[in-house]
Structure formats: C-alpha cells, structure tokens
Design a protein around this motif. Sequence first.
Motif, PDB file in Angstrom:
ATOM      1  N   VAL A   1       0.945  -1.307  -0.089  1.00 49.00           N
ATOM      2  CA  VAL A   1      -0.008   0.260   0.102  1.00 49.00           C
ATOM      3  C   VAL A   1       1.057   1.097   0.160  1.00 49.00           C
TER       4      VAL A   1
ATOM      5  N   ARG B   1     -15.504   5.438   3.554  1.00 48.36           N
ATOM      6  CA  ARG B   1     -16.126   5.324   2.140  1.00 48.36           C
ATOM      7  C   ARG B   1     -17.604   5.393   1.976  1.00 48.36           C
TER       8      ARG B   1
ATOM      9  N   ILE C   1     -12.688   6.615   0.975  1.00 45.05           N
ATOM     10  CA  ILE C   1     -12.187   6.086  -0.222  1.00 45.05           C
ATOM     11  C   ILE C   1     -13.470   6.018  -1.228  1.00 45.05           C
TER      12      ILE C   1
ATOM     13  N   MET D   1      -8.565   5.256  -2.125  1.00 48.21           N
ATOM     14  CA  MET D   1      -8.708   4.208  -2.750  1.00 48.21           C
ATOM     15  C   MET D   1      -9.968   4.641  -3.996  1.00 48.21           C
TER      16      MET D   1
ATOM     17  N   GLU E   1     -12.631   3.338  -6.488  1.00 47.69           N
ATOM     18  CA  GLU E   1     -13.706   2.714  -6.941  1.00 47.69           C
ATOM     19  C   GLU E   1     -14.186   3.376  -7.945  1.00 47.69           C
TER      20      GLU E   1
ATOM     21  N   ARG F   1      -5.652   4.632 -13.802  1.00 45.63           N
ATOM     22  CA  ARG F   1      -4.419   3.853 -13.385  1.00 45.63           C
ATOM     23  C   ARG F   1      -3.516   4.622 -13.779  1.00 45.63           C
TER      24      ARG F   1
ATOM     25  N   LEU G   1      -2.473   6.571  -7.118  1.00 47.84           N
ATOM     26  CA  LEU G   1      -3.788   5.737  -6.153  1.00 47.84           C
ATOM     27  C   LEU G   1      -4.045   4.649  -6.973  1.00 47.84           C
ATOM     28  N   LEU G   2      -4.752   3.875  -5.462  1.00 50.49           N
ATOM     29  CA  LEU G   2      -4.922   2.324  -5.992  1.00 50.49           C
ATOM     30  C   LEU G   2      -6.720   2.588  -6.181  1.00 50.49           C
TER      31      LEU G   2
ATOM     32  N   THR H   1     -10.167   0.418  -8.549  1.00 56.83           N
ATOM     33  CA  THR H   1      -9.932  -0.483  -8.780  1.00 56.83           C
ATOM     34  C   THR H   1     -11.929  -0.462  -9.303  1.00 56.83           C
TER      35      THR H   1
ATOM     36  N   ALA I   1      -6.347  -2.934  -6.939  1.00 54.93           N
ATOM     37  CA  ALA I   1      -7.291  -3.742  -5.824  1.00 54.93           C
ATOM     38  C   ALA I   1      -7.794  -4.203  -5.679  1.00 54.93           C
TER      39      ALA I   1
ATOM     40  N   GLN J   1     -11.169  -4.708  -3.631  1.00 56.36           N
ATOM     41  CA  GLN J   1     -12.564  -4.002  -3.327  1.00 56.36           C
ATOM     42  C   GLN J   1     -13.003  -5.302  -2.932  1.00 56.36           C
TER      43      GLN J   1
END
Length: 444
Positions: free
Chosen positions: A8, A54, A130, A186, A188, A231, A237-238, A240, A260, A262
């Motif tokens: 991470v 989140r 998140i 993160m 998403e 990405r 940054l993560l 996903t 990642a 998730q």
Amino acid sequence: MTDLTGAVPAHLPPRLTISLWDFSWYTRAEPGGPFADLDRAFAETVERGYNAVRICAAPLLLFGELSHDGRPLASLARDLSIEGLGVAPGGGFYGQGTRWYDVPGDYSLDVGARLLELFEAASRHGVVVILASWEYQQSPAFARSSAWFEAIHAVPEASRYELLAASWNRMLEHLTTAGHRDTIAMVELHNEVDFSLLPDFAGVTVTRAGSPEPASGSHALSGIQAVERLRAAHPDLLVTASWGKPPHLAMHQLPDGLGAAQFHVYSYGVLDALQQRLDIRSEGSEGFPNAALRELLRPDAPSPAEYGRADAWKFEATVVTDQMIYGYDQLDADRWDTWLYENYGPYRAVMEREIESRTIAIAEWARWKGVPAIIGEGWIGYTPLHGTFEEGPIGRSLAELGIRTALEHGVWGVVLCSNAAPHHPMWADVAWQRRLTAEILAHP
C-alpha cells in the motif's frame, strides 16, 4: 500468515478500519441528521477507532459534463434538493423502516462544496477516504428531481464505464488541486458492478458453447479498460472496482488489471430464508403481502394499496422494490428478529463457513495478483432499520469471525459491519466498535 496481500502507498495507514458512509453523507445531512455536522460525524468516527470512510463521491453528478433539458447537471449539484423516497400517507415518509432509504429529505445542498468540506474535515481528523460511486445503483433516487437519474441513464450502457473514467479523472484533478490527494485511500470506478445498471465489466459475454466473445458495444471502454486508463493517469493511487458477490469459487474469472481487491462478503443464510418465505424482495407478486408476511406486520399496518408507493422513476433508479419498502416500513421488528433467532440454528455452520471461505478466497486472489485487499461491506445482509439481529450477539460474532479471518490472511482494510456508521442504530454500540477497531489496528 499476517503480511498484507499487496503493498500500500507509504503515506496511508498500515491497516484501515472502515466506516461505510456511502451516499448518506449528503442524503442524511438534514438539520439534526447524522451528517448535518461533518466535523461531529468525523469526531465520532475517530472516537470509535476508525481511520477511513467509504463514500459515494457522485463523480457523474459533479464531473460527468452531462446535461438535462439543456441545464448542465453540475449546476443541479450546486443546489441539489434531497427528497428521499417521498412523503407517505398518514405522515412520515417512504423508507422510514429501512436502512439507507430512511431519508426524510426536505433540504438542499451544494454537493461539490460539501465534498470539499468532507475532505477538509477528514484531513483535520486524520481520516482517509475511499471514493466510490453508487450512481448507477441508487444515489439519484434520493433527489427530488429525476434530472440526475435521467441524465446518466440516457448514456448508452456501452459508454457508461468510459463516462465514469472521464468523470473520475476530472474529480481527481479537482481534489488534487484542492490539496487533498494524500487523503484519498482508494478509487472505485463503481460500487458493486455486478449489481448495478452497468454492462459486463470485462466487456465479454459467454456463448452457449462457453467461449467468450465481445459484448455488444465493445468499441467503448469495458470496465477493466476504464480502470486501467485511470490507473495509468494516476499511478500513485489505488484504482479498482467493487463486486457485491465476487465469484468466490472461481476468482480466476475476475479480470487482470485491478489495482486492489475491494470485494464484499455477505452471508444471507437465515435472512435469505426469511426473505424468500415472505416474498419481500420481489415486485408485482400476486396476493402480496402473503400470509407469512402478514404474521410479521404491525397490527395497524395499512394495506399496500392504502400505503401507496414512491414515484416509479425512483424504483428504476435503485435496487430495492416497492414490496421491500412496504414490508420494512410496516414490519413489527421484534417479530422479525424472533423468527431469525428461532431459525438460525440450521444456518449457523454454513453462514460461518461462507464468511470464512469467501474472505479467504478474496485474500488469496489478492495475494496472487499482488494487490492490497479490502472488505468494504459485510456481513449478513439487508435488514430492517429497527431489526437488531445483525447488531446483536449472533451478528457481532459473525462480524468478528470475518474480521479476524481477514486479518489472518493479510487483508489491509475491513469494515466492522455495513451497519456500523453514523446513520445506523449500531453506531450507539461504542464499546464494541472500539474493541474491534483496536484489535484491527494492533494486528501485525
């Protein structure tokens, strides 16, 4: 085995204790509501030992560059009127007996300004965020106007992932300019891509012979291509996407390229048995409510015809049905809980095994791919607002099983329970939350 499944970023916490704020940070910001004062909400979150929240950041509303009836959608966001599912007959509002949909509404807010306020408050309290979107699953249903829903659903399905990627890119640049990049834990692309109004994430369908072929509209970005584009644009940054029910028995079916893991772990078990018995998640069922459901209703419950329903477009914009809204609004929560407790025994072993095996499958897939893992939601399922089965001793024990299994297998971040957040009654159980977050943060 306690080492993390994947590295991470060094500036982020070594373990994440996550509270699921979802879209409620802007749909439950009514005067006196759980998110009316963001500083207070963050202070309570930190007091319970959480270091991450989140949220639905509404990237399509704020940065989708869409319009409705000639009006830019971003201008709607500057004065978004929150209604919830609307006023119900006899007082109150539709969804008042549910979780997440118990939105009284009757206020407006500037969503973009509030997003910056949230990040500023998060930074003050040492909490990371998140980012996700629930917009193709339910967020627009809480607005008074259907403009948000209509604008994003006018986009052809094949183009929706590309729209999400472009919107996120603009939002991330905006947050970076505002000085908040290091607060992002993160990103998403979308919440639960398997349970949202989105095309196949990998951009393929399966023929009857079992061989993959391109999905219709494959000239547009697939979900995984959209993730890869983000990405590449934001390698620090993560990035996903999340699944509500990942293929636990065949995780190899998930595409390569996710930054990642998730995923969500729900074991409905006895809850699913009750919901099927009551036929409460369906729509248009003849003879609803059936005899089994009538036994669990309050004595003074109106009929579905007397109670009515929210505007039709709100059900198009979300994943719940009018039968579930009616049932949860009219249930006697004690009768509901009593049935679950009396019938839990035969389901106990399978629910425990599901939580353990699904969590392990997620962790091992993440380790195989060399990416950090998060359990962003869990553990039983969608219960009525005033039901206490998941908050009680059985629900807490299942949550603890999931948390400890996740820690043992190198999962980076985990929710205590999807219901452990300021807008749920479980928030009042401060001692349990403190004990479990301390255990997570102390884990090697």
